[in-house]
Design a protein around this motif. Structure first.
Motif, PDB file in Angstrom:
ATOM      1  N   UNK A  33       1.229  -1.133   0.234  1.00 49.23           N
ATOM      2  CA  UNK A  33      -0.184  -0.052  -0.040  1.00 49.23           C
ATOM      3  C   UNK A  33       0.675   1.040  -0.354  1.00 49.23           C
ATOM      4  N   UNK A  34       0.686   1.705  -0.777  1.00 45.19           N
ATOM      5  CA  UNK A  34       1.709   2.598  -0.862  1.00 45.19           C
ATOM      6  C   UNK A  34       1.276   4.569  -0.558  1.00 45.19           C
ATOM      7  N   UNK A  35       1.584   5.172  -0.201  1.00 41.13           N
ATOM      8  CA  UNK A  35       1.043   5.958   0.866  1.00 41.13           C
ATOM      9  C   UNK A  35       2.493   7.050   0.540  1.00 41.13           C
ATOM     10  N   UNK A  36       1.304   8.549  -0.777  1.00 44.24           N
ATOM     11  CA  UNK A  36       2.491   9.430  -0.590  1.00 44.24           C
ATOM     12  C   UNK A  36       2.349  11.057  -0.434  1.00 44.24           C
ATOM     13  N   UNK A  37       3.136  11.548  -0.450  1.00 46.97           N
ATOM     14  CA  UNK A  37       2.887  12.941   0.400  1.00 46.97           C
ATOM     15  C   UNK A  37       3.355  13.840  -0.812  1.00 46.97           C
ATOM     16  N   UNK A 118     -10.425  25.797   6.441  1.00 47.72           N
ATOM     17  CA  UNK A 118     -10.661  26.566   5.048  1.00 47.72           C
ATOM     18  C   UNK A 118      -9.096  25.994   4.290  1.00 47.72           C
ATOM     19  N   UNK A 119      -7.836  26.006   5.688  1.00 45.43           N
ATOM     20  CA  UNK A 119      -6.948  25.568   5.121  1.00 45.43           C
ATOM     21  C   UNK A 119      -6.043  24.350   4.854  1.00 45.43           C
ATOM     22  N   UNK A 120      -7.301  23.884   5.732  1.00 46.98           N
ATOM     23  CA  UNK A 120      -6.569  22.256   6.393  1.00 46.98           C
ATOM     24  C   UNK A 120      -7.512  21.762   4.677  1.00 46.98           C
ATOM     25  N   UNK A 121      -8.190  22.151   3.659  1.00 49.29           N
ATOM     26  CA  UNK A 121      -8.828  21.862   2.872  1.00 49.29           C
ATOM     27  C   UNK A 121      -7.675  22.231   1.856  1.00 49.29           C
ATOM     28  N   UNK A 122      -7.183  23.399   1.520  1.00 49.71           N
ATOM     29  CA  UNK A 122      -6.386  23.904   0.634  1.00 49.71           C
ATOM     30  C   UNK A 122      -5.445  23.098   0.760  1.00 49.71           C
ATOM     31  N   UNK A 123      -4.687  23.082   1.465  1.00 56.97           N
ATOM     32  CA  UNK A 123      -3.179  22.457   1.493  1.00 56.97           C
ATOM     33  C   UNK A 123      -3.807  21.886   1.649  1.00 56.97           C
ATOM     34  N   UNK A 124      -4.118  20.581   1.550  1.00 57.87           N
ATOM     35  CA  UNK A 124      -4.291  18.954   0.986  1.00 57.87           C
ATOM     36  C   UNK A 124      -4.685  18.313  -0.451  1.00 57.87           C
ATOM     37  N   UNK A 125      -5.444  19.460  -1.216  1.00 54.32           N
ATOM     38  CA  UNK A 125      -4.771  18.613  -2.864  1.00 54.32           C
ATOM     39  C   UNK A 125      -2.826  18.891  -3.114  1.00 54.32           C
ATOM     40  N   UNK A 126      -1.967  18.890  -2.391  1.00 56.26           N
ATOM     41  CA  UNK A 126      -0.905  18.714  -2.567  1.00 56.26           C
ATOM     42  C   UNK A 126      -0.675  17.117  -2.846  1.00 56.26           C
ATOM     43  N   UNK A 127      -1.264  16.997  -1.649  1.00 59.22           N
ATOM     44  CA  UNK A 127      -1.214  14.852  -1.853  1.00 59.22           C
ATOM     45  C   UNK A 127      -2.153  14.632  -2.626  1.00 59.22           C
ATOM     46  N   UNK A 128      -3.655  15.361  -2.411  1.00 58.28           N
ATOM     47  CA  UNK A 128      -4.381  14.604  -4.124  1.00 58.28           C
ATOM     48  C   UNK A 128      -3.856  14.708  -5.372  1.00 58.28           C
ATOM     49  N   UNK A 189      -2.057   2.806  -4.430  1.00 59.95           N
ATOM     50  CA  UNK A 189      -1.891   3.858  -3.914  1.00 59.95           C
ATOM     51  C   UNK A 189      -3.179   4.886  -3.324  1.00 59.95           C
ATOM     52  N   UNK A 190      -2.367   6.009  -1.905  1.00 57.97           N
ATOM     53  CA  UNK A 190      -3.259   6.646  -1.406  1.00 57.97           C
ATOM     54  C   UNK A 190      -2.559   8.164  -0.692  1.00 57.97           C
ATOM     55  N   UNK A 191      -3.305   8.781  -0.058  1.00 55.13           N
ATOM     56  CA  UNK A 191      -2.857   9.915  -0.118  1.00 55.13           C
ATOM     57  C   UNK A 191      -1.972   9.890   1.400  1.00 55.13           C
ATOM     58  N   UNK A 192      -0.885  10.297   1.834  1.00 55.82           N
ATOM     59  CA  UNK A 192      -1.177  10.944   3.287  1.00 55.82           C
ATOM     60  C   UNK A 192      -1.853  12.015   4.151  1.00 55.82           C
ATOM     61  N   UNK A 193      -1.188  11.920   4.958  1.00 55.30           N
ATOM     62  CA  UNK A 193      -1.207  13.915   5.423  1.00 55.30           C
ATOM     63  C   UNK A 193      -2.324  14.043   5.453  1.00 55.30           C
ATOM     64  N   UNK A 194      -3.200  13.555   4.859  1.00 54.69           N
ATOM     65  CA  UNK A 194      -5.105  13.892   4.585  1.00 54.69           C
ATOM     66  C   UNK A 194      -6.418  12.881   5.434  1.00 54.69           C
ATOM     67  N   UNK A 195      -7.132  13.459   5.772  1.00 50.59           N
ATOM     68  CA  UNK A 195      -8.217  12.999   6.593  1.00 50.59           C
ATOM     69  C   UNK A 195      -9.518  13.740   6.643  1.00 50.59           C
ATOM     70  N   UNK A 196     -10.027  13.250   7.115  1.00 49.41           N
ATOM     71  CA  UNK A 196     -11.460  13.650   7.476  1.00 49.41           C
ATOM     72  C   UNK A 196     -11.761  13.494   8.790  1.00 49.41           C
TER      73      UNK A 196
END
Ligand code: ADP
Ligand code: ASP
Ligand code: MG
Length: 455
Positions: A33-37, A118-128, A189-196
């Motif tokens: 399972x690949x986790x990327x930054x 809002x900031x959290x939402x914006x910074x998660x786009x890097x991993x997406x 593959x999935x995103x690191x750092x992002x959660x909800x």
């Protein structure tokens, strides 16, 4: 099944992503399972863009977003080639994400307001963005890879920028989501750092949080191993960016790694080790630029034999609070009163020393400092020092190893040392120094314990 996490520099350009493809191929039989930054600097750029928009500097914000978009489009072109079918899909996805980002920063700009949410939402786009591009690249290179949205299984509280995971929900959801996508694929593959949150509001696990995502997934899937791929060959005897002649440590215990990460070693997010301890999963820290290097293996304490100093870490930006109160003398309840204030303001204390009428504490964050000082001042005299740093020497059974303390303080005899803490944990000796002395102190300690004498 194993988990492989790749950090920002390990996905930061087309050469790095090509290396990632080869590394994943070498492990494909273990169904990683690949986790990327996000690609290197992307999270910082998104953060800056959001701040600029809120401050009314929309043109500058749009420009920095445009530059980030070009970096991602270049990756698509270099890694997929303009003629492939996947190139078209990927560019479409990248455009879609950047148009959403533009809408978000427009909103922030119009409202002149940037909430944590809002900031959290914006910074998660890097991993997406990075996860989608790498997903397409892996498939283009013949690897059957599925993609999972981390928000389908990494659930947290609503502390948007540094959320606390709900491990019960994560254990419940992760296996079914990942196993379902793994069907018909060799890797996911999935995103690191992002959660909800459970109501689907986006949160993040805090800066550097992709390591934590990897270990949470490892725990939930009972993985055989968690691999953290980064830009150094494992945990070194000190931060190689601060200290000369550091060496990679081949084996260390969970407790040692957790202590180093908690006390500032950036190589691991401070919470990474706990989920691995829960399920006794080995953690391996490896260098994506030199995949054949052995790196560092982190294991249960009883598997790590060698006593003595293993590594030295530091926190550069700490605040020292000195609290003086004559009421402390012969009284009880003072420390309770003191800690209730830190508890109320959700501020953790790293080091504490006390004397007859004084308490000194170090804080990692000064976010609520003013309110804390105001409340402490109601019953004590408080002074604040900002120009200090915390040094932490970590190693198995230091508490019972004769001579270590002598060697530590002998090595740094000509620097001003305050707030010594020894024995609170068997594996850690910490103290505070002037920030201006930090690099020299680290080097002197490192030379004492790790420099091969007589060479
Ligand atoms: P990634 O983007 O892969 O998560 P980080 O930059 O977060 O990588 O962490 C790797 C960096 O951690 C290294 O480049 C190094 O400067 C720093 N670091 C701090 N302490 C140590 C240590 N004891 N050993 C190795 N690296 C360390
Ligand atoms: N991209 C996030 C950050 O820069 C998370 C990570 O890299 O671990 O903090
Ligand atoms: Mg990191």
């Amino acid at each position: 099944m194993i988990v492989m996490k790749f950090g920002g520099t390990s996905v930061g350009g087309s050469a790095a992503i090509s290396r990632l493809v080869q590394i994943v191929k070498s492990r494909i039989r273990r169904n990683p399972v690949i986790v990327v930054s996000a690609i290197s600097q992307a999270t910082d750029t998104l953060h800056k863009t959001a701040m600029l928009s809120a401050a009314g500097e929309f043109i500058a914000a749009k420009k920095s977003l445009g530059e980030l978009k070009i970096r991602h489009l270049n990756l698509c072109r270099e890694l997929l080639g303009e003629k492939s079918l996947s190139y078209g899909n990927t560019v479409e996805k990248v455009n879609e994400y950047f148009s959403e980002l533009l809408d978000l920063i427009k909103g922030v700009n119009l409202l002149s307001e940037l909430s944590d949410r809002s900031l959290a939402k914006i910074i998660t786009y890097g991993e997406l963005l990075s996860s989608y591009i790498i997903y397409e690249v892996l498939n283009e290179n013949g690897i059957k890879c599925g993609i999972a949205d981390a928000r389908d299984f990494i659930f947290t509280d609503n502390n948007y920028l540094k959320s606390e995971p709900d491990t019960d929900l994560i254990k419940e959801y992760t296996p079914s989501v990942i196993n379902e996508i793994m069907k018909g694929h060799n890797t996911v593959i999935t995103q690191g750092f992002i959660s909800n949150t459970i109501d689907k509001v986006t949160t993040t696990l805090g800066r550097g949080g992709s390591d934590f995502t990897a270990s949470l997934i490892g725990m939930a899937l009972d993985a055989e191993e968690i691999e953290i791929w980064t830009d150094v060959d494992g945990v070194h005897t000190a931060d190689p960016r601060k200290v000369k002649n550091t060496k990679s440590v081949s084996v260390m215990s969970f407790e040692e790694a957790a202590e180093l990460a908690y006390f500032g070693a950036k190589i691991l997010h401070p919470s990474t080790i706990q989920p691995a301890i829960d399920k006794n999963i080995p953690v391996r820290i490896l260098n994506s630029m030199s995949p054949e290097s052995e790196g560092t293996l982190v294991l249960r304490d009883d598997k790590v034999r060698e006593n003595g100093v293993r590594s030295i870490s530091c926190k550069e930006n700490i605040t020292v609070l000195n609290v003086f109160s004559a009421k402390m003398l012969n009284s009880y309840g003072f420390l309770r009163k003191l800690f209730e204030i830190f508890d109320k303001h959700k501020t953790s204390v790293d080091l504490i020393t006390t004397s007859e009428v004084n308490v000194s504490l170090t804080l990692d964050s000064d976010e609520h400092l003013n309110k804390i000082v105001t409340e402490l001042s109601l019953f004590s005299r408080v002074s604040v020092e900002n120009d200090k740093a915390l040094v932490c020497v970590v190693g198995k059974d230091l508490k019972n190893t004769k001579g270590v303390t002598g060697r530590i303080f002998g090595a740094v005899w000509n620097y001003n040392i305050t707030m010594v803490s020894q024995g609170a944990s068997a594996i850690n000796i910490s103290f505070v120094v002037n920030r201006s002395d930090l690099n020299n102190v680290l080097q002197a300690l490192h030379d004492e314990f790790f420099e091969t004498k007589g060479m």
